[in-house]
Design an enzyme around this catalytic site. Structure first.
Site, short mmCIF file in Angstrom:
data_model
loop_
_atom_site.label_atom_id
_atom_site.label_comp_id
_atom_site.label_asym_id
_atom_site.label_seq_id
_atom_site.Cartn_x
_atom_site.Cartn_y
_atom_site.Cartn_z
CG HIS A 45 -2.13 -1.15 1.05
ND1 HIS A 45 -3.04 -0.66 0.06
CD2 HIS A 45 -2.06 -2.29 1.35
CE1 HIS A 45 -4.05 -1.77 0.17
NE2 HIS A 45 -3.59 -2.71 0.89
CG LEU A 135 -0.52 -15.04 -6.23
CD1 LEU A 135 -0.42 -16.63 -6.22
CD2 LEU A 135 0.80 -14.75 -5.45
CD GLU A 170 -6.53 -3.90 -13.22
OE1 GLU A 170 -5.57 -4.68 -13.69
OE2 GLU A 170 -7.18 -4.67 -12.35
CG ASP A 182 -0.20 -5.59 -8.55
OD1 ASP A 182 0.80 -5.41 -7.93
OD2 ASP A 182 -1.29 -5.50 -8.53
C1 GLA Z 1 -2.70 -4.32 -5.02
C2 GLA Z 1 -2.64 -3.08 -6.29
C3 GLA Z 1 -1.13 -2.80 -6.20
C4 GLA Z 1 -0.96 -2.18 -4.57
C5 GLA Z 1 -1.17 -3.47 -3.69
C6 GLA Z 1 -0.95 -2.88 -2.28
O1 GLA Z 1 -2.13 -5.38 -5.58
O2 GLA Z 1 -2.91 -3.76 -7.29
O3 GLA Z 1 -1.16 -1.64 -7.04
O4 GLA Z 1 -1.73 -1.06 -4.35
O5 GLA Z 1 -2.41 -3.99 -3.84
O6 GLA Z 1 0.48 -2.93 -2.15
#
Ligand code: GLA
Length: 403
Positions: A45, A135, A170, A182
């Site tokens: 986060h 994941l 997204e 991600d």
């Molecule tokens: C999800 C979001 C990421 C990130 C995480 C928390 O995976 O897609 O962008 O904010 O939560 O670290």
């Protein structure tokens, strides 16, 4: 779902291109692309606070096998869903009958809006990233699709731009407000390394994980994650409030990433709850990522493990995104000898926990989780041992008949 090697996925994709979409693959027009899922080791986060993250790409991936067409039609086939979805480049909309296709539709839409010239194509999607478990199977699909289109149409897109485009797909098309982490790790991961990323500048560094004697064990809670989207958006708003508070008091502060622990301490008594605790998590977590990178560079897995543990406590108590199932797994890991550290990973409210474990203790940890977790929660966990792999890549396909 058992892991399957890349060549096998490409073979299945080629076969489906022929049997499901009626396309005979040709080496001159056809291509395959892969992009991995991820597990975040520390820095949770923080990405949407312009902060630091430290994920690794895992040996679970999405593979697309595709071929250019002469017209403007895009035909997609998902082997997982055994379903086709079709659209034209001049009209890219969501497909409520085939939501899996929205990630590729979104990618096509943002690429076109960014000025890249595409043609029609046929593509088959397959993969073994567990879905809905945190994941990043969606990010892997977006990045694999961009990598395929980059290869098919010679677009020349570098990994950081792939990540930005995937995130835009997204955010703007699929409609999920995620950060950049991600997609970035899926595009730019490196085997044997974690990726230390500054989510403001997108400067990054591959840091060796020293996994000679240690393993990354990931445990899926298999809890249904009902709350994750609304709570995620609520946390983002709270972080913005925290950032605004500090921006009004400290020159140069734009995001919580800019606030030091000392500055936080000087002002925290003026902050209302829960903004105070949310801010404390982000400020301290950014520092933990910096400390983790330093620890790993010194080969100090013990220290890195302690930082993972602190991260979990902060996510549980200050950011309040853990849940009982995640806490149960993490606490089992904390009690198991040979575990350097363990924490929840990803957005939270379910999904996965990650532990760094001495290789000789992986079995003991797995056994403890298999025994205790179902008793405590009524759920059955999935346990994975992941290695860190390279980010997205293009794979050549053989012409049919020449393989
Ligand atoms: C999800 C979001 C990421 C990130 C995480 C928390 O995976 O897609 O962008 O904010 O939560 O670290």
């Amino acid at each position: 779902m058992a892991p399957e090697n890349t060549a096998e996925k490409v073979r299945r994709g080629l076969e489906a291109l022929r049997t499901r979409l009626g396309v005979a693959a040709s080496a001159s027009k056809g291509l395959a692309a892969r992009a991995p899922g991820r597990v975040n080791l520390i820095g949770e986060h923080t990405d949407y606070n312009d902060g630091f993250v430290f994920p690794m790409a895992i040996d679970r991936e999405i593979v697309l096998v595709g071929q250019r067409r002469e017209d403007e039609v895009v035909r997609l086939y998902s082997l997982d869903y055994d379903q086709e979805s079709q659209f034209t480049l001049s009209r890219v909309e969501k497909d409520p009958q085939a939501p899996w296709s929205d990630y590729v539709r979104g990618v096509v839409d943002v690429l076109q809006k960014a000025g890249y010239r595409l043609g029609g194509f046929d593509a088959v999607i397959t993969g073994d990233v567990p879905q809905g478990s945190g994941l990043s199977s969606s990010a892997a699909l977006e990045v694999a699709a961009i990598t395929l289109l980059d290869g098919l149409f010679g677009l020349g897109i570098e990994p950081p731009e792939k990540a930005r485009l995937g995130q835009r797909a997204e955010n703007e098309f699929v409609g999920v407000a995620c950060g950049i982490m991600d997609q970035f790790i899926s595009a730019a991961g490196k085997a044997g390394h974690g990726l230390f990323l500054d989510c403001r500048t997108l400067a990054y560094e591959h840091v060796p994980l020293h996994l000679e004697d240690a393993r990354v064990v990931v445990v899926n809670t298999n809890k249904r994650r009902g709350l994750v989207d609304s709570e995620y958006n609520a946390r983002r708003r709270e972080c913005e409030e925290g950032a605004a508070f500090f921006a009004a008091r400290i020159p140069g502060v734009k995001a919580l990433r800019d606030v030091t622990m000392e500055q936080f301490a000087a002002y925290e008594s003026e902050l209302p709850e829960p903004i105070r605790r949310r801010s404390r998590h982000v400020v301290s977590e950014c520092q933990r990522v910096l400390d983790s990178v330093e620890a790993l560079k010194a080969g100090d897995l013990e220290r890195f493990g302690q930082l993972m543990n602190q991260s979990h406590i902060s996510l549980r108590d200050d950011f309040e995104v853990s849940c009982r199932e995640l806490d149960v797994i993490v606490e089992i890991a904390w009690k198991t000898p040979g575990v350097y550290g363990a924490r929840m990973t990803g957005a939270g409210f379910g999904g996965c926990a990650v532990a760094l474990v001495h290789k000789d203790q992986v079995e003991a940890l797995s056994a403890a989780i298999r025994e205790t977790y179902p008793e405590e929660t009524g759920l059955t966990p999935d346990i994975y041992v992941f290695s860190a792999v390279d980010g997205a890549s293009v794979l050549a396909v053989e012409s049919e008949g020449s393989a």
